[in-house]
Design a protein around this motif. Structure first.
Motif, mmCIF file in Angstrom:
data_model
loop_
_atom_site.group_PDB
_atom_site.id
_atom_site.type_symbol
_atom_site.label_atom_id
_atom_site.label_comp_id
_atom_site.label_asym_id
_atom_site.label_seq_id
_atom_site.Cartn_x
_atom_site.Cartn_y
_atom_site.Cartn_z
ATOM 1 N N LYS A 100 0.733 -1.146 0.033
ATOM 2 C CA LYS A 100 0.169 0.134 -0.102
ATOM 3 C C LYS A 100 0.910 1.265 -0.065
ATOM 4 C CE LYS A 100 -3.510 -2.822 0.270
ATOM 5 N NZ LYS A 100 -4.214 -3.047 -0.892
ATOM 6 N N PHE A 101 1.850 1.431 -0.778
ATOM 7 C CA PHE A 101 2.837 2.386 -0.740
ATOM 8 C C PHE A 101 2.448 3.652 -1.494
ATOM 9 C CE2 PHE A 101 6.809 4.582 -2.267
ATOM 10 C CZ PHE A 101 7.422 4.363 -1.449
ATOM 11 N N VAL A 102 2.804 4.659 -0.725
ATOM 12 C CA VAL A 102 2.279 6.158 -1.364
ATOM 13 C C VAL A 102 3.656 6.940 -0.868
ATOM 14 C CG1 VAL A 102 0.855 8.034 -0.989
ATOM 15 C CG2 VAL A 102 -0.259 5.660 -0.710
ATOM 16 N N ASP A 103 4.133 7.808 -1.921
ATOM 17 C CA ASP A 103 4.920 8.739 -1.974
ATOM 18 C C ASP A 103 4.238 9.925 -2.288
ATOM 19 O OD1 ASP A 103 5.067 8.254 -4.604
ATOM 20 O OD2 ASP A 103 7.006 7.245 -4.568
ATOM 21 N N THR A 104 4.556 10.713 -3.439
ATOM 22 C CA THR A 104 3.832 11.696 -3.907
ATOM 23 C C THR A 104 2.597 11.446 -4.528
ATOM 24 O OG1 THR A 104 5.030 11.628 -6.013
ATOM 25 C CG2 THR A 104 6.016 13.175 -4.078
ATOM 26 N N LYS A 105 2.456 10.159 -4.612
ATOM 27 C CA LYS A 105 1.185 9.701 -5.264
ATOM 28 C C LYS A 105 1.070 7.981 -4.944
ATOM 29 C CE LYS A 105 1.894 10.769 -9.493
ATOM 30 N NZ LYS A 105 1.904 10.883 -11.096
ATOM 31 N N LYS A 106 0.027 7.392 -5.123
ATOM 32 C CA LYS A 106 0.013 6.104 -4.740
ATOM 33 C C LYS A 106 0.530 5.103 -5.897
ATOM 34 C CE LYS A 106 -4.802 6.601 -2.559
ATOM 35 N NZ LYS A 106 -6.158 5.629 -2.732
ATOM 36 N N ARG A 159 12.840 -1.336 -7.648
ATOM 37 C CA ARG A 159 11.600 -0.577 -7.527
ATOM 38 C C ARG A 159 11.360 -0.356 -5.994
ATOM 39 N NH1 ARG A 159 6.709 -2.164 -11.218
ATOM 40 N NH2 ARG A 159 8.235 -1.902 -12.722
ATOM 41 N N MET A 160 11.485 0.950 -5.779
ATOM 42 C CA MET A 160 11.351 1.226 -4.282
ATOM 43 C C MET A 160 10.022 1.007 -3.859
ATOM 44 S SD MET A 160 11.518 5.434 -4.089
ATOM 45 C CE MET A 160 10.177 6.459 -4.867
ATOM 46 N N MET A 161 8.958 1.341 -4.601
ATOM 47 C CA MET A 161 7.502 1.119 -4.211
ATOM 48 C C MET A 161 7.488 -0.363 -3.696
ATOM 49 S SD MET A 161 8.045 3.391 -6.314
ATOM 50 C CE MET A 161 7.496 3.031 -8.193
ATOM 51 N N GLU A 162 8.447 -1.171 -4.011
ATOM 52 C CA GLU A 162 8.081 -2.731 -3.700
ATOM 53 C C GLU A 162 9.079 -3.112 -2.568
ATOM 54 O OE1 GLU A 162 7.203 -5.614 -6.361
ATOM 55 O OE2 GLU A 162 5.963 -4.101 -7.776
ATOM 56 N N ALA A 163 9.965 -2.266 -1.947
ATOM 57 C CA ALA A 163 10.982 -2.495 -1.097
ATOM 58 C C ALA A 163 11.632 -3.765 -1.076
ATOM 59 C CB ALA A 163 10.174 -2.152 0.312
ATOM 60 N N ALA A 164 11.531 -4.541 0.098
ATOM 61 C CA ALA A 164 12.389 -5.762 0.290
ATOM 62 C C ALA A 164 11.714 -6.762 -0.831
ATOM 63 C CB ALA A 164 12.204 -6.341 1.673
ATOM 64 N N LEU A 165 10.572 -6.561 -1.225
ATOM 65 C CA LEU A 165 9.836 -7.514 -2.402
ATOM 66 C C LEU A 165 10.729 -7.458 -3.633
ATOM 67 C CD1 LEU A 165 5.963 -7.209 -1.627
ATOM 68 C CD2 LEU A 165 7.634 -9.088 -0.791
ATOM 69 N N SER A 166 11.116 -6.119 -3.822
ATOM 70 C CA SER A 166 12.005 -6.068 -4.973
ATOM 71 C C SER A 166 13.296 -6.470 -4.818
ATOM 72 C CB SER A 166 12.063 -4.652 -5.284
ATOM 73 O OG SER A 166 12.840 -4.081 -6.328
ATOM 74 N N LEU A 167 13.982 -6.425 -3.704
ATOM 75 C CA LEU A 167 15.306 -6.834 -3.369
ATOM 76 C C LEU A 167 15.282 -8.322 -3.620
ATOM 77 C CD1 LEU A 167 16.447 -4.379 -0.895
ATOM 78 C CD2 LEU A 167 17.006 -4.286 -3.240
ATOM 79 N N MET A 168 14.099 -9.109 -3.082
ATOM 80 C CA MET A 168 14.271 -10.449 -3.121
ATOM 81 C C MET A 168 14.466 -10.917 -4.607
ATOM 82 S SD MET A 168 11.065 -11.202 -0.617
ATOM 83 C CE MET A 168 10.823 -12.705 -0.859
ATOM 84 N N GLN A 169 14.139 -10.266 -5.763
ATOM 85 C CA GLN A 169 14.214 -10.515 -7.100
ATOM 86 C C GLN A 169 15.702 -10.927 -7.523
ATOM 87 O OE1 GLN A 169 10.961 -11.444 -8.046
ATOM 88 N NE2 GLN A 169 10.394 -10.418 -6.188
ATOM 89 N N LEU A 170 16.696 -10.132 -6.853
ATOM 90 C CA LEU A 170 17.784 -10.476 -6.943
ATOM 91 C C LEU A 170 18.394 -11.856 -6.988
ATOM 92 C CD1 LEU A 170 17.945 -7.257 -6.492
ATOM 93 C CD2 LEU A 170 20.403 -7.512 -6.028
#
Length: 285
Positions: A85-91, A167-178
């Motif tokens: 449910k990531f939000v920065d300047t927009k959803k 992709r920072m909007m997915e945080a650790a889930l993104s890093l797991m792809q490595l």
């Protein structure tokens, strides 16, 4: 002033009727060279005067590498969710929707299988236009599934990287792809199936830290930016002035990180030449 009097100068078109030149007819390279869009396409999207390799996406690479631009896309409908449910300047959901509408892509990578110079080849190609080619869960999953397809069907695998990193909007889930994609490539190696990694401009961040540098052979296009962190971050971290051309494909080849650099017009032939050699097949012209 006489030059403002259109009729006296023989100009019959009114200002309201005047039409602007349609966008996309011309391309201006960073060195200032201008080339027509049709000529650019015929020249493999390389500016003929300065040899600048224009950034292109999966659609263009598939047309260059697959025979007659004929291929079957794998997992074309896979799309990202927003578990955090990531939000920065927009959803994040809004960013995904905007990117999909703008690019007509589902996510930042497309995978496909087809013939290249008559030989089966699986290609995964990243699209920088989709949120900077960032590596999210869908990118990792599609690459993993493409590798599974290669293993199941005993087909060589080509990865074309073009990414700003995780992709920072997915945080650790993104890093797991490595780890996920690296483990799949280990399985590909165990199956003794060739893996070619092509780094294009730019290849950075987690992409460089994983599948982009794990090829049986690592190649790149001329002048591509390839690295983990950006030059400014590296300079701040090391406190050292960076060498000229630092993080270009030419610099990396000189220092042993790349096997060779290929002009885009020779890419299809070079890739297939390597596959012919490693698979002990007759080399074709």
């Amino acid at each position: 002033m006489a030059w403002f009097k259109r009729k006296e100068k023989g100009i019959q078109t009114t200002t309201e009727e005047k039409k602007d030149t349609p966008k996309g007819l011309w391309y201006k390279s960073p060195t200032g060279k201008i080339v027509g869009a049709e000529e650019l396409e015929k020249n493999f999207y390389v500016s003929p005067e300065d040899d600048y390799h224009v950034r292109i996406g999966s659609k263009e690479y598939f047309s260059i590498l697959f025979d007659d631009n004929t291929y079957e896309e794998l997992d074309p409908d896979l799309t990202s969710k927003d578990p955090l449910k990531f939000v920065d300047t927009k959803k994040y959901t809004d960013r995904l929707k905007e990117a999909q509408e703008k690019t007509h892509l589902k996510d930042a990578v497309r995978t496909a299988v087809g013939k290249s110079m008559g030989k089966d080849l699986v290609i995964a190609c990243m699209d920088f236009a989709f949120i900077g080619g960032s590596m999210g869960s869908v990118v990792g999953e599609k690459i993993a599934r493409a590798i599974d397809y290669s293993i199941k069907n005993n087909i060589p695998f080509l990865m074309i990287s073009k990414s700003g990193g995780a992709r920072m909007m997915e945080a650790a889930l993104s890093l797991m792809q490595l780890a996920k994609t690296s483990a799949k490539l280990a399985q590909l190696a165990e199956a003794r199936i060739p893996y070619i990694s092509l780094c294009t401009d730019p290849t950075t961040g987690g992409t460089t830290a994983s599948y982009a540098m794990l090829g049986d052979i690592n190649i790149a296009e001329p002048g591509a930016l390839i690295g983990f962190a950006g030059p400014r971050v590296v300079k701040e971290a090391t406190g050292q002035d960076l060498p000229a051309g630092f993080q270009t494909s030419e610099f990396l080849q000189e220092h042993g990180f790349l096997d060779f650099i290929s002009h885009r017009k020779n890419l299809k032939k070079k890739i297939n030449l390597y596959l012919d050699l490693i698979l002990n097949q007759e080399v074709r012209d």
